[in-house]
Design a protein around this motif. Structure first.
Motif, PDB file in Angstrom:
ATOM      1  N   HIS A 194       0.846  -1.198   0.000  1.00 16.08           N
ATOM      2  CA  HIS A 194       0.000   0.000   0.000  1.00 16.08           C
ATOM      3  C   HIS A 194       0.873   1.238   0.000  1.00 16.08           C
ATOM      4  CE1 HIS A 194      -2.990   2.991   0.965  1.00 16.08           C
ATOM      5  NE2 HIS A 194      -2.318   3.330   2.048  1.00 16.08           N
ATOM      6  N   SER A 195       0.457   2.233  -0.746  1.00 18.22           N
ATOM      7  CA  SER A 195       1.125   3.527  -0.752  1.00 18.22           C
ATOM      8  C   SER A 195       0.153   4.596  -0.259  1.00 18.22           C
ATOM      9  CB  SER A 195       1.595   3.879  -2.169  1.00 18.22           C
ATOM     10  OG  SER A 195       2.055   5.222  -2.221  1.00 18.22           O
ATOM     11  N   ASP A 196       0.663   5.499   0.574  1.00 18.78           N
ATOM     12  CA  ASP A 196      -0.181   6.588   1.077  1.00 18.78           C
ATOM     13  C   ASP A 196      -0.365   7.694   0.053  1.00 18.78           C
ATOM     14  OD1 ASP A 196      -0.622   5.426   3.567  1.00 18.78           O
ATOM     15  OD2 ASP A 196       1.194   6.290   4.435  1.00 18.78           O
ATOM     16  N   VAL A 197       0.403   7.639  -1.046  1.00 15.75           N
ATOM     17  CA  VAL A 197       0.270   8.640  -2.107  1.00 15.75           C
ATOM     18  C   VAL A 197       0.130   7.915  -3.445  1.00 15.75           C
ATOM     19  CG1 VAL A 197       1.604  10.349  -0.820  1.00 15.75           C
ATOM     20  CG2 VAL A 197       2.767   8.847  -2.453  1.00 15.75           C
ATOM     21  N   PRO A 198      -0.421   8.580  -4.457  1.00 16.53           N
ATOM     22  CA  PRO A 198      -0.582   7.925  -5.765  1.00 16.53           C
ATOM     23  C   PRO A 198       0.760   7.515  -6.366  1.00 16.53           C
ATOM     24  CG  PRO A 198      -1.850   9.972  -5.658  1.00 16.53           C
ATOM     25  CD  PRO A 198      -0.978   9.944  -4.448  1.00 16.53           C
ATOM     26  N   LEU A 199       0.751   6.402  -7.073  1.00 16.45           N
ATOM     27  CA  LEU A 199       1.925   5.921  -7.785  1.00 16.45           C
ATOM     28  C   LEU A 199       1.718   6.112  -9.286  1.00 16.45           C
ATOM     29  CD1 LEU A 199       2.522   2.571  -5.848  1.00 16.45           C
ATOM     30  CD2 LEU A 199       3.530   4.826  -5.386  1.00 16.45           C
ATOM     31  N   ILE A 200       2.809   6.375  -9.982  1.00 16.94           N
ATOM     32  CA  ILE A 200       2.783   6.573 -11.430  1.00 16.94           C
ATOM     33  C   ILE A 200       3.847   5.673 -12.039  1.00 16.94           C
ATOM     34  CG2 ILE A 200       3.113   8.223 -13.312  1.00 16.94           C
ATOM     35  CD1 ILE A 200       2.492  10.457 -11.164  1.00 16.94           C
ATOM     36  N   LEU A 201       3.470   4.829 -12.977  1.00 16.36           N
ATOM     37  CA  LEU A 201       4.454   3.998 -13.662  1.00 16.36           C
ATOM     38  C   LEU A 201       5.063   4.799 -14.810  1.00 16.36           C
ATOM     39  CD1 LEU A 201       2.961   0.386 -13.972  1.00 16.36           C
ATOM     40  CD2 LEU A 201       4.562   1.296 -12.274  1.00 16.36           C
TER      41      LEU A 201
END
Length: 251
Positions: free
Chosen positions: A88-95
């Motif tokens: 889980h990430s607390d912030v958005p992820l971008i590939l």
């Protein structure tokens, strides 16, 4: 409006944005969750995860070397997604990766496999704006971010920003990524022009590595992207020390 765009627009109303880039799996995929958590704790608005690729035309030596380290540990897009499905990430992820990686996987399959993850967008540096329809119809609620180069004339900038999502990635140098860059004298003027026509946050990226750079670009942009400096620090100093470095840059 897609979730990533809304999140970053809301955040940019009250603070400057920091978006770090790291090469996924350069220190091993088992370290990825720890690295993401550290960057979120240091105030990242979103985090770009690089997908290792054999011919990274936009990447400088530091990120190329990180990609090779990831390859040496047999990191693949499929393995990366499997890990992202479990953390889980607390912030958005971008590939952030090259089109061949994503097309080989299959865009529909990729978006489906990412549905239960925190990935909210893609950056594909070698996908021309004119060919974005090769992926847009299958992205669902995932954003496709736009890069604006230094050589883009005013009409092109308006075209690129008109339907952009997430944030505008305003490239600050002509060429590859890296920390040893000489910025153009009229760069701030160029960035101000991009900012003037964009309805979404504009972040400066490529070559940004010091607190002085950050302060300078924050004058005219909504924030910055920092990659090579963080990638090198993670390799040389590990996660904790890199957190201290980021805190120092944004002091």
């Amino acid at each position: 409006m897609k979730p990533l765009t809304q999140t970053l627009k809301n955040k940019a109303e009250t603070e400057k944005l920091f978006v770090p880039y790291i090469m996924a799996g350069a220190q091993g995929l088992d370290k990825l969750e720890e690295e993401i958590a550290m960057l979120a704790e240091q105030g990242a608005a979103a985090i770009e995860l690089g997908v290792p690729f054999s011919d990274p035309v936009a990447d400088g030596p530091t990120i190329q070397a990180a990609g090779l380290r990831a390859f040496a540990q047999q990191v693949t897009l499929k393995k990366l997604i499997a890990v992202l499905q479990e953390i889980h990430s607390d912030v958005p992820l971008i590939l952030m990766g090259y089109s061949n990686s994503f097309f080989h996987y299959g865009i529909k399959e990729l978006v489906k496999d990412l549905q239960e993850t925190d990935v909210q967008g893609f950056i594909i540096p070698d996908l021309p704006y004119e060919h974005r329809d090769l992926v847009l119809p299958d992205l669902g609620d995932k954003a496709l971010l736009t890069l604006v180069s230094l050589t883009s004339p005013a009409e092109r900038i308006e075209q690129l920003t008109a339907e952009a999502e997430g944030f505008i990635y305003a490239v600050t140098v002509n060429g590859i990524t890296g920390t040893d860059q000489n910025f153009r004298k009229d760069l701030l003027e160029h960035l101000a022009k991009v900012k003037a026509v964009s309805d979404i946050p504009v972040l400066a990226g490529f070559g940004i590595s010091t607190s002085e750079h950050v302060k300078s670009f924050q004058q005219v942009c909504d924030g910055v992207v920092i990659g090579s400096k963080i990638v090198r620090s993670l390799e040389q100093q590990g996660t904790e020390k890199t957190g201290e470095l980021v805190a120092e840059i944004f002091r």
